[in-house]
Design an enzyme around this catalytic site. Structure first.
Site, short mmCIF file in Angstrom:
data_model
loop_
_atom_site.label_atom_id
_atom_site.label_comp_id
_atom_site.label_asym_id
_atom_site.label_seq_id
_atom_site.Cartn_x
_atom_site.Cartn_y
_atom_site.Cartn_z
N GLU A 50 0.76 -1.17 -0.03
CA GLU A 50 0.22 -0.15 0.01
C GLU A 50 0.86 1.27 -0.16
OE1 GLU A 50 -4.43 -0.39 1.75
OE2 GLU A 50 -2.97 -1.31 3.24
N GLU A 65 -4.76 -9.34 3.04
CA GLU A 65 -5.47 -9.11 4.25
C GLU A 65 -6.76 -10.20 4.37
OE1 GLU A 65 -3.05 -5.22 3.43
OE2 GLU A 65 -4.05 -6.73 2.31
#
Length: 179
Positions: A33, A53
Site C-alpha cells: 500500500e 489481508e
C-alpha cells in the site's frame, strides 16, 4: 490505526513532488500500500507483491483497494485481493503494478536515477502535471481537460516558463525558481 495509515499514505500520494518506491523484497499488505501511494514503482526481479489481508479476515485499509484498481484495473485487483494471490515482479510489470523490473540490488539506484530526471524538470510544472494525472481517479476526463488548460495558463507566464525557454535556446541547464 487504519485511519492513521490511510491518512499517511494519502498524504504521500498527494505530495507535491514525485515519490518513487524501490521494492527489493516482499511488498505485502501495508508495504504494498505504501508503494501504491507512490507515483512510480521500481521492483527488483526477486520481489513478491500481494495484498493478503482477506486471508486473516481484514481488507487493505490504506488505499489498497482503490489505488491497486486504478493501476491494474478491476479484474487484476479482484484477483490479487479476493484470491489472495501473490505475484512476482515480472507479472507486476506486465499488469502495470510496477513500471520497471531491475536486477537484484538495482532498485534504489534506478529510483534515484529517475528522481534525478524529475529534478531536471520545473517543480511547478511537475506538480501541475501530477495533479492532472491523478485527476482521473476522481474526476471526469472533461473536467481534466478544462483543468489542464487552466493550469497551462497559470504556468505560461511564470519565471520558470521563461527560464525554461531561455535555457533551451542557450543550450544550458535551467535554473528553476517557482518551487
Amino acid at each position: 490505526m487504519s485511519r492513521a495509515f490511510g491518512d499517511a499514505f494519502e498524504t504521500l500520494s498527494g505530495f507535491r513532488g514525485v515519490s518513487i518506491a524501490a521494492i527489493n523484497g516482499y511488498a505485502m499488505g501495508g508495504g504494498l500500500e505504501v508503494a501504491l501511494a507512490c507515483d512510480i514503482r521500481i521492483a527488483e526481479h526477486q520481489a513478491k507483491l500481494a495484498l493478503p489481508e482477506a486471508k486473516v479476515g481484514l481488507l487493505p485499509c490504506a488505499g489498497g483497494t482503490q489505488n491497486l484498481t486504478a493501476l491494474v484495473g478491476e479484474g487484476w485487483a479482484k484477483r490479487l485481493i479476493l484470491c489472495g494471490e501473490q505475484i512476482d515482479s515480472p507479472t507486476a510489470e506486465r499488469i502495470g503494478l510496477v513500471e520497471e523490473v531491475v536486477e537484484q540490488g538495482q532498485s534504489q539506484s534506478t529510483a534515484l536515477a529517475l528522481a534525478n530526471q524529475v529534478a531536471n524538470q520545473s517543480p511547478s510544472s511537475v506538480a501541475a502535471c501530477k495533479q492532472l494525472i491523478q485527476n482521473t481517479r476522481s474526476q471526469t476526463q472533461a473536467h481534466g481537460l478544462v483543468k489542464e488548460r487552466e493550469l497551462f495558463l497559470q504556468l505560461f507566464d511564470t519565471e520558470d516558463q521563461q527560464e525554461g525557454v531561455q535555457a533551451f535556446l542557450q543550450k544550458r541547464p535551467p535554473q528553476w525558481k517557482n518551487r
